[in-house]
Design a protein around this motif. Structure first.
Motif, PDB file in Angstrom:
ATOM      1  N   PHE A   1       0.852  -1.163  -0.094  1.00 35.97           N
ATOM      2  CA  PHE A   1       0.009   0.082   0.066  1.00 35.97           C
ATOM      3  C   PHE A   1       0.867   1.237   0.066  1.00 35.97           C
ATOM      4  CE2 PHE A   1      -2.670   3.364   2.109  1.00 35.97           C
ATOM      5  CZ  PHE A   1      -3.777   3.143   1.106  1.00 35.97           C
ATOM      6  N   ALA A   2       2.033   1.377   0.774  1.00 35.13           N
ATOM      7  CA  ALA A   2       2.805   2.488   0.895  1.00 35.13           C
ATOM      8  C   ALA A   2       3.398   2.555  -0.435  1.00 35.13           C
ATOM      9  CB  ALA A   2       3.672   2.487   2.221  1.00 35.13           C
ATOM     10  N   THR A   3       3.767   1.306  -0.860  1.00 37.01           N
ATOM     11  CA  THR A   3       4.742   1.829  -1.933  1.00 37.01           C
ATOM     12  C   THR A   3       3.624   2.103  -3.499  1.00 37.01           C
ATOM     13  OG1 THR A   3       6.003  -0.229  -1.807  1.00 37.01           O
ATOM     14  CG2 THR A   3       6.006   0.311  -3.973  1.00 37.01           C
ATOM     15  N   HIS A   4       2.502   1.741  -3.303  1.00 31.54           N
ATOM     16  CA  HIS A   4       1.750   2.339  -4.232  1.00 31.54           C
ATOM     17  C   HIS A   4       1.359   3.629  -4.237  1.00 31.54           C
ATOM     18  CE1 HIS A   4      -1.567   1.544  -7.201  1.00 31.54           C
ATOM     19  NE2 HIS A   4      -2.123   2.476  -6.747  1.00 31.54           N
ATOM     20  N   LEU A   5       1.303   4.181  -2.916  1.00 29.19           N
ATOM     21  CA  LEU A   5       0.995   5.720  -2.846  1.00 29.19           C
ATOM     22  C   LEU A   5       2.248   6.348  -3.390  1.00 29.19           C
ATOM     23  CD1 LEU A   5      -0.285   5.843   0.862  1.00 29.19           C
ATOM     24  CD2 LEU A   5      -1.668   5.946  -1.182  1.00 29.19           C
ATOM     25  N   ILE A   6       3.373   5.738  -3.376  1.00 28.74           N
ATOM     26  CA  ILE A   6       4.593   6.681  -3.702  1.00 28.74           C
ATOM     27  C   ILE A   6       4.480   6.585  -5.362  1.00 28.74           C
ATOM     28  CG2 ILE A   6       7.055   6.728  -3.777  1.00 28.74           C
ATOM     29  CD1 ILE A   6       5.725   7.771  -1.467  1.00 28.74           C
TER      30      ILE A   6
ATOM     31  N   THR B   1      -7.185  -3.847  -6.142  1.00 23.96           N
ATOM     32  CA  THR B   1      -7.141  -5.233  -6.284  1.00 23.96           C
ATOM     33  C   THR B   1      -6.886  -5.651  -4.838  1.00 23.96           C
ATOM     34  OG1 THR B   1      -6.893  -5.332  -8.603  1.00 23.96           O
ATOM     35  CG2 THR B   1      -6.617  -7.504  -7.372  1.00 23.96           C
ATOM     36  N   MET B   2      -5.834  -5.187  -4.257  1.00 24.30           N
ATOM     37  CA  MET B   2      -5.445  -5.781  -3.025  1.00 24.30           C
ATOM     38  C   MET B   2      -6.161  -5.458  -1.823  1.00 24.30           C
ATOM     39  SD  MET B   2      -2.022  -4.536  -0.827  1.00 24.30           S
ATOM     40  CE  MET B   2      -3.227  -2.970  -0.047  1.00 24.30           C
ATOM     41  N   LEU B   3      -6.967  -4.232  -1.827  1.00 22.28           N
ATOM     42  CA  LEU B   3      -7.906  -3.616  -0.888  1.00 22.28           C
ATOM     43  C   LEU B   3      -9.133  -4.605  -0.965  1.00 22.28           C
ATOM     44  CD1 LEU B   3      -7.500   0.117  -1.423  1.00 22.28           C
ATOM     45  CD2 LEU B   3      -6.640  -1.243   0.662  1.00 22.28           C
ATOM     46  N   ALA B   4      -9.797  -4.869  -2.158  1.00 18.63           N
ATOM     47  CA  ALA B   4     -10.867  -5.564  -2.285  1.00 18.63           C
ATOM     48  C   ALA B   4     -10.710  -6.811  -1.554  1.00 18.63           C
ATOM     49  CB  ALA B   4     -11.171  -5.571  -3.872  1.00 18.63           C
ATOM     50  N   ARG B   5      -9.401  -7.633  -2.148  1.00 25.40           N
ATOM     51  CA  ARG B   5      -9.280  -8.959  -1.382  1.00 25.40           C
ATOM     52  C   ARG B   5      -9.331  -9.051   0.022  1.00 25.40           C
ATOM     53  NH1 ARG B   5      -7.386 -12.849  -4.222  1.00 25.40           N
ATOM     54  NH2 ARG B   5      -6.722 -11.172  -6.004  1.00 25.40           N
ATOM     55  N   ILE B   6      -8.507  -8.160   0.742  1.00 21.58           N
ATOM     56  CA  ILE B   6      -8.585  -7.957   2.013  1.00 21.58           C
ATOM     57  C   ILE B   6      -9.921  -7.517   2.653  1.00 21.58           C
ATOM     58  CG2 ILE B   6      -7.707  -6.458   3.961  1.00 21.58           C
ATOM     59  CD1 ILE B   6      -5.355  -6.100   2.495  1.00 21.58           C
ATOM     60  N   ALA B   7     -10.519  -6.635   2.003  1.00 22.22           N
ATOM     61  CA  ALA B   7     -12.081  -6.234   2.502  1.00 22.22           C
ATOM     62  C   ALA B   7     -12.972  -7.447   2.569  1.00 22.22           C
ATOM     63  CB  ALA B   7     -12.626  -5.000   1.610  1.00 22.22           C
ATOM     64  N   HIS B   8     -12.812  -8.202   1.341  1.00 19.88           N
ATOM     65  CA  HIS B   8     -13.663  -9.445   1.372  1.00 19.88           C
ATOM     66  C   HIS B   8     -13.406 -10.598   2.526  1.00 19.88           C
ATOM     67  CE1 HIS B   8     -16.197  -9.313  -2.256  1.00 19.88           C
ATOM     68  NE2 HIS B   8     -15.349  -8.468  -2.774  1.00 19.88           N
ATOM     69  N   LYS B   9     -12.289 -10.758   2.937  1.00 15.52           N
ATOM     70  CA  LYS B   9     -11.745 -11.551   4.062  1.00 15.52           C
ATOM     71  C   LYS B   9     -12.191 -10.963   5.307  1.00 15.52           C
ATOM     72  CE  LYS B   9      -9.677 -14.716   3.406  1.00 15.52           C
ATOM     73  NZ  LYS B   9      -8.206 -14.996   3.509  1.00 15.52           N
TER      74      LYS B   9
ATOM     75  N   PRO C   1     -21.576 -15.054   1.931  1.00 15.46           N
ATOM     76  CA  PRO C   1     -20.413 -15.596   0.835  1.00 15.46           C
ATOM     77  C   PRO C   1     -19.965 -14.192   0.414  1.00 15.46           C
ATOM     78  CG  PRO C   1     -22.650 -15.697  -0.289  1.00 15.46           C
ATOM     79  CD  PRO C   1     -22.859 -15.442   1.193  1.00 15.46           C
ATOM     80  N   TYR C   2     -18.549 -14.408   0.374  1.00 13.77           N
ATOM     81  CA  TYR C   2     -17.713 -13.143  -0.085  1.00 13.77           C
ATOM     82  C   TYR C   2     -16.699 -13.834  -1.017  1.00 13.77           C
ATOM     83  CZ  TYR C   2     -19.677 -10.495   3.597  1.00 13.77           C
ATOM     84  OH  TYR C   2     -20.571  -9.903   4.616  1.00 13.77           O
ATOM     85  N   GLY C   3     -15.863 -12.907  -1.587  1.00 18.75           N
ATOM     86  CA  GLY C   3     -14.654 -13.182  -2.573  1.00 18.75           C
ATOM     87  C   GLY C   3     -15.042 -12.712  -3.804  1.00 18.75           C
ATOM     88  N   ASP C   4     -13.857 -12.201  -4.475  1.00 20.84           N
ATOM     89  CA  ASP C   4     -13.658 -11.403  -5.608  1.00 20.84           C
ATOM     90  C   ASP C   4     -13.171 -12.074  -6.685  1.00 20.84           C
ATOM     91  OD1 ASP C   4     -11.290 -11.457  -4.814  1.00 20.84           O
ATOM     92  OD2 ASP C   4     -10.714  -9.268  -5.295  1.00 20.84           O
TER      93      ASP C   4
ATOM     94  N   ALA D   1       4.115 -13.847 -19.998  1.00 22.43           N
ATOM     95  CA  ALA D   1       5.116 -13.992 -21.147  1.00 22.43           C
ATOM     96  C   ALA D   1       4.274 -14.119 -22.402  1.00 22.43           C
ATOM     97  CB  ALA D   1       5.788 -15.204 -21.032  1.00 22.43           C
ATOM     98  N   ALA D   2       3.000 -14.526 -22.353  1.00 23.45           N
ATOM     99  CA  ALA D   2       2.205 -14.891 -23.475  1.00 23.45           C
ATOM    100  C   ALA D   2       1.267 -13.526 -23.926  1.00 23.45           C
ATOM    101  CB  ALA D   2       0.962 -16.007 -23.425  1.00 23.45           C
ATOM    102  N   GLY D   3       1.561 -12.439 -23.026  1.00 22.74           N
ATOM    103  CA  GLY D   3       1.024 -11.150 -23.473  1.00 22.74           C
ATOM    104  C   GLY D   3      -0.237 -10.944 -22.765  1.00 22.74           C
ATOM    105  N   VAL D   4      -0.667 -11.846 -21.914  1.00 19.45           N
ATOM    106  CA  VAL D   4      -2.083 -11.480 -21.082  1.00 19.45           C
ATOM    107  C   VAL D   4      -1.606 -10.510 -20.176  1.00 19.45           C
ATOM    108  CG1 VAL D   4      -3.766 -12.401 -19.489  1.00 19.45           C
ATOM    109  CG2 VAL D   4      -2.879 -14.068 -21.172  1.00 19.45           C
ATOM    110  N   PRO D   5      -2.603  -9.405 -20.318  1.00 15.36           N
ATOM    111  CA  PRO D   5      -2.402  -8.120 -19.026  1.00 15.36           C
ATOM    112  C   PRO D   5      -2.566  -8.423 -17.871  1.00 15.36           C
ATOM    113  CG  PRO D   5      -3.808  -7.544 -20.943  1.00 15.36           C
ATOM    114  CD  PRO D   5      -3.623  -9.089 -21.091  1.00 15.36           C
ATOM    115  N   ALA D   6      -1.536  -8.160 -17.055  1.00 12.83           N
ATOM    116  CA  ALA D   6      -1.601  -8.311 -15.300  1.00 12.83           C
ATOM    117  C   ALA D   6      -3.010  -8.207 -14.998  1.00 12.83           C
ATOM    118  CB  ALA D   6      -0.682  -7.462 -14.803  1.00 12.83           C
ATOM    119  N   GLN D   7      -3.746  -7.116 -15.288  1.00 14.51           N
ATOM    120  CA  GLN D   7      -5.082  -7.021 -14.561  1.00 14.51           C
ATOM    121  C   GLN D   7      -6.061  -7.925 -15.072  1.00 14.51           C
ATOM    122  OE1 GLN D   7      -3.501  -5.011 -16.684  1.00 14.51           O
ATOM    123  NE2 GLN D   7      -5.040  -3.779 -18.263  1.00 14.51           N
TER     124      GLN D   7
END
Length: 391
Positions: A65-70, A79-87, A249-252, A370-376
């Protein structure tokens, strides 16, 4: 975003705090549970405390989170926040608990850094904490509001248990109270809360493996961890007719509706979200292009294989490829020896869903990139604390 006063302080101290945070978080949890031992009764997992994965996950989330803010000051790591929030929502975390975490986390930071922790540094990292906390609180309130009821847990009776391959059992529950159940989506999980042998309640999250959209039934498939605390109780003590507590039920890790080609790659018991997605798509008569990939130790060790193969037979645009480390290869499906290879399965417009052991997901994610699929477009699920963030 970070204030103009805090940004240079966080930039300067992030390498230090980032390097120390893994040492700080164990002290934080020691302080937290000493002051609030009730949090170990039905919220925090003492097994994850013992093996250190919860500490790793917290340290990783703060550092990310801190690294992203910078690096991306105009956005948040959604994505990270949603994963934590669902848990968090599956555990019943509420806004009032965030000041408690803040108190003991910053006491641990102060103890670790000593005189190096100036007021300026403390203020800057407090800002980071509350930016993250308020973002999570907002998401969590939204998730709570979407549920069909206003409780964290309701009572469910074990209606059926089925032995699966590789020390796995499928448990199917039916409502044991009058609370209206929320509708689930394929890929979501529920928290199961039960008393352990010493009477202390513990919680684990399990992906729904079937009956996903049936609000009168919750089905999960659980692999036995012989060295664990929770699964031996489920496997050895939970009988038909027994009552347990289940969360909403939760989870993204839910299938997107864009219509893009889907690639679902799983290993071992990580096939549970795939099994749920396949049965749901089959019930809907889906004609979407779907590539299902599964790796396991051997064919007979593959949990839910019959359910998955039956669902695939009803999906005209679906294909299945499997890899097995040992044993005879089945002849009625495409099967190879060794480890999963996605080279012939991916296109740049694919949406890829991963679930399995971390080394497996690291390897498969690398192949997808490597196959070109976007990270998102690469989605994953980690059973337990998300230590991938820490890595």
């Amino acid at each position: 975003m970070l204030s103009t006063q805090s940004r240079p302080v966080i930039e300067a101290t992030l390498p230090i705090i980032g390097a120390r945070i893994s040492s700080i978080t164990p002290n934080f949890y020691d302080r937290l549970f000493a002051a609030h031992p009730q949090l170990l009764d039905g919220i925090f997992s003492r097994s994850n405390q013992k093996n250190g994965t919860q500490q790793q996950a917290l340290a990783g989330s703060i550092a990310v989170f801190a690294t992203h803010l910078i690096n991306s000051p105009e956005t948040l790591p959604e994505t990270m926040l949603a994963r934590i929030a669902h848990k968090h929502t599956s555990l019943g975390v509420v806004e009032e608990q965030y000041p408690i975490v803040y108190e003991h986390l910053f006491a641990a930071i102060a103890e670790d850094l000593g005189d190096a922790l100036t007021q300026e540094i403390a203020d800057a990292w407090s800002e980071v904490y509350w930016l993250m906390a308020h973002a999570l609180i907002k998401i969590e309130k939204g998730l709570y509001s979407q549920q069909a009821n206003d409780v964290v847990y309701s009572q469910w009776k074990l209606a059926e248990r089925t032995e699966e391959a590789n020390n796995s059992v499928t448990f199917s529950f039916e409502p044991a109270d009058d609370i209206v159940a929320s509708t689930a989506k394929a890929g979501q999980f529920v928290s199961v809360r039960m008393p352990m042998t010493d009477g202390l309640r513990q919680v684990r999250q399990y992906t729904l493996s079937g009956d996903v959209e049936n609000t009168a039934r919750r089905t999960v498939t659980v692999k036995l961890d012989v060295d664990g605390e929770f699964t031996p109780v489920m496997h050895n003590s939970l009988k038909v007719g027994d009552i347990v507590e289940l969360s909403n039920p939760y989870g993204d890790l839910t299938i997107d509706e864009s219509g893009a080609p889907l690639v679902i790659a799983t290993a071992g018991i990580g096939c549970t979200p795939s099994a749920a997605a396949l049965s749901t798509l089959a019930a809907r008569g889906s004609t979407r292009k779907l590539t299902v990939l599964h790796a396991d130790q051997e064919y007979t060790a593959w949990p839910l294989r019959e359910q998955m193969i039956e669902s695939l037979s009803k999906l005209p645009q679906a294909t299945l490829s499997t890899w097995f480390e040992r044993g005879e290869l089945p002849e009625h499906i495409e099967a190879k020896s060794g480890y999963m290879d996605l080279s012939d399965s991916l296109t740049a417009d694919s949406h890829v869903y991963l679930c399995g052991p971390l080394p497996f997901m690291h390897a498969v994610r690398g192949q997808a990139l490597a196959a070109g699929v976007p990270a998102q477009h690469i989605h994953y699920e980690v059973f337990g604390p998300d230590v991938w963030l820490a890595a």
